[in-house]
Design a protein around this motif. Structure first.
Motif: not given
Length: 230
Positions: A163-192
């Protein structure tokens, strides 16, 4: 035993920064935090607080805010938000907690903790957009490194869930600006769980399954200042 999350407490017991100036949604918010929290969270539960915890400028000025949090039921794992100016080195924060017997609070800073079947970690993140300044880009790259270090620390706990906590959203609603999302996926994070979004910004929130990561917006005014089950 359960895991909850609630961001953006914006406590100001030691400073003059009442949040009710931002609209009716913030009326009596500290009383609502206390009542809702105490009615749901049990002594052996854990609550993740992903940022914007206290308006204090220095950690010494945050005593009353931390005292409030420490008195709440359960254990708490705290992450940095963009308004947590009191945030300092991990050693200084841990000393502050120890000196004041705030024994229900753990600071997550390039670290991870285990709770039941989950490893919990995270960082502040950053607001990713098209018109970023050089300073924004520098902070973004630093926060990406911190997220990687945190996820690596979590992976070493060998738990069923991350489970990862972030203060800022990890991705925008258009699926753009994915830098943090890609890290979450790489480490198989279940919940953000994340916060930061208030008022009209709630409509931009990304909630639910995003490419295998369950996204939850838990900013105080979005969830009626009620800890959300993770």
């Amino acid at each position: 035993m359960a895991i909850y999350a609630l961001a953006d407490l914006h406590l100001s017991f030691g400073t003059d920064k009442p949040m009710d100036v931002f609209g009716d949604a913030w009326d009596n918010y500290t009383e609502r935090i206390f009542d809702n929290w105490q009615s749901i969270v049990k002594s052996d539960d854990l609550v993740i607080i992903p940022g914007d915890i206290s308006w204090a400028t220095y950690i010494e000025d945050a005593y009353e805010d931390f005292n409030f949090i420490n008195r709440l039921n359960g254990k708490k794992a705290i992450l940095k938000g963009n308004h947590d100016y009191w945030w300092t080195t991990l050693s200084k924060m841990n000393k502050f907690l120890a000196d004041n017997s705030f024994d229900t609070i753990t600071i997550l800073n390039n670290t991870a903790i285990s709770y039941e079947n989950a490893a919990i970690c995270g960082t502040r993140g950053w607001w990713v957009r098209e018109d970023m300044s050089e300073e924004d880009i520098r902070i973004l790259e630093r926060e990406k490194i911190r997220l990687v270090l945190s996820c690596e620390a979590a992976a070493k706990h060998h738990k069923e869930r991350i489970i990862v906590g972030l203060h800022y959203p990890p991705v925008d609603r258009n699926g753009e600006h994915r830098e943090f999302l890609e890290i979450l996926k790489e480490y198989k994070v279940d919940t953000c769980v994340y916060g930061h979004l208030h008022s009209h910004s709630h409509k931009t929130a990304v909630i639910g399954d995003v490419e295998g990561v369950d996204m939850k917006l838990v900013s105080g005014d979005f969830v009626d200042f009620t800890p959300i089950l993770v």
